[in-house]
Scaffold this active site. Structure first.
Site, mmCIF file in Angstrom:
data_model
loop_
_atom_site.group_PDB
_atom_site.id
_atom_site.type_symbol
_atom_site.label_atom_id
_atom_site.label_comp_id
_atom_site.label_asym_id
_atom_site.label_seq_id
_atom_site.Cartn_x
_atom_site.Cartn_y
_atom_site.Cartn_z
ATOM 1 N N GLY A 19 0.921 -1.143 -0.006
ATOM 2 C CA GLY A 19 0.000 -0.037 -0.013
ATOM 3 C C GLY A 19 0.641 1.345 -0.186
ATOM 4 O O GLY A 19 1.883 1.404 -0.547
ATOM 5 N N HIS A 20 0.302 2.280 0.615
ATOM 6 C CA HIS A 20 0.859 3.606 0.526
ATOM 7 C C HIS A 20 2.380 3.543 1.374
ATOM 8 O O HIS A 20 3.154 4.139 0.768
ATOM 9 C CB HIS A 20 -0.107 4.605 1.293
ATOM 10 C CG HIS A 20 0.070 6.101 1.487
ATOM 11 N ND1 HIS A 20 0.183 6.841 0.334
ATOM 12 C CD2 HIS A 20 0.717 7.016 2.323
ATOM 13 C CE1 HIS A 20 0.541 8.064 0.420
ATOM 14 N NE2 HIS A 20 0.782 8.109 1.855
ATOM 15 N N PHE A 21 2.504 3.016 2.450
ATOM 16 C CA PHE A 21 3.759 3.146 3.201
ATOM 17 C C PHE A 21 4.412 1.851 2.793
ATOM 18 O O PHE A 21 4.755 0.826 3.457
ATOM 19 C CB PHE A 21 3.491 3.129 4.704
ATOM 20 C CG PHE A 21 2.916 4.386 5.115
ATOM 21 C CD1 PHE A 21 4.118 5.550 5.601
ATOM 22 C CD2 PHE A 21 1.938 4.801 5.339
ATOM 23 C CE1 PHE A 21 3.670 6.591 6.013
ATOM 24 C CE2 PHE A 21 1.534 5.977 5.857
ATOM 25 C CZ PHE A 21 2.335 6.961 6.009
#
Length: 283
Positions: free
Chosen positions: A263-265
């Site tokens: 995901g994002h991180f």
């Protein structure tokens, strides 16, 4: 050489906290974090690169351990944040460096490149966007605030500043959420809970429209200067879509784009893979 030290720099009266590792005569690498995090997001990446690079990871103004002045003392815009970080690089002797940008670090780092293209040796973008097609529908509540900065639209964004939303940002799109350490999002939540922090973040949500307005200028910089460019992207990011990573190739035909099933991180689950990609790219 891989030991990390923790320092502070006085930047024209602004106290910037930063992590540093690596030999001072090694190639320089500046790491710029995103929302709602701080330089601690690079805690797994730095040791994997510090034997080959001189690494500095500052906490952006208003984030982490850097100064958090009141809003009547410092206007929280990305332009002002970039100006502080630009002076910070001069203060610590980072005259030519590669820059790793993530999320909020992208409009910060791209502003540095616009102002001083001669200082940038390469760019690594990890979910750091510069194209409108990279913005997902997750931005719609913030877009509404851009169009109508009413108290109602501002208050609607407070849900993005809760502990639950921060945890969601870390785990959404990760095939196995148990692989994500609670250390990162717990520390982010601690910093976000400080007095005044929410209002600062809401100001930055409002100002993000000026980053989007600069996308054509960022893209012109890419076309003109052709910096070596690596995109390492969590393909399941709910905010910055894979199309945003692919778009860099329009202006940078030699750009290298790598996607990871996270995901994002992305560093929370793929620090090893991203460190390998950076090493291969920069060397």
């Amino acid at each position: 050489m891989t030991a990390i030290t923790y320092r502070r720099a006085d930047v024209d009266g602004f106290n910037v906290f930063y992590r540093e590792a690596g030999a001072i005569d090694a190639p320089k690498l500046l790491l710029l974090h995103g929302f709602p995090s701080a330089g601690h997001m690079f805690r797994d990446l730095i040791p994997k690169l510090a034997d080959r690079f001189h690494i500095v990871a500052p906490d952006l103004p208003g984030f982490g351990q850097s100064d958090l002045p009141d809003r009547d003392q410092f206007t929280y815009t990305f332009e002002n944040i970039a100006n502080v970080i630009a002076r910070f690089t001069e203060r610590i002797g980072f005259d030519r460096f590669a820059v790793y940008v993530f999320d909020y670090g992208a409009p910060t780092g791209f502003r540095l490149a616009l102002a001083h293209p001669e200082r940038i040796t390469a760019i690594i973008s990890q979910n750091g966007n510069a194209y409108e097609e990279g913005l997902s529908d997750g931005w719609n509540p913030i877009r509404a605030y851009w169009q109508d900065p009413s108290p109602t639209n501002r208050d609607a964004l407070r849900a993005m500043l809760t502990r639950e939303t921060t945890h969601w940002q870390y785990t959404h799109g990760v095939p196995d959420a148990s692989a994500v350490s609670p250390d990162g999002y717990s520390l982010d939540d601690y910093y976000m809970s400080r007095p005044g922090a929410h209002e600062i973040q809401l100001d930055l949500f409002r100002d993000y429209r000026n980053n989007v307005a600069l996308y054509p200028a960022f893209q012109a910089y890419f076309r003109t200067h052709q910096p070596p460019f690596l995109a390492v992207w969590g393909k399941n990011d709910p905010f910055f879509l894979p199309a945003g990573a692919e778009a860099f190739k329009r202006d940078l035909p030699q750009a290298v784009v790598r996607f990871f099933d996270t995901g994002h991180f992305a560093l929370e689950t793929h620090a090893d893979e991203i460190a390998t990609a950076i090493t291969e790219f920069l060397e």
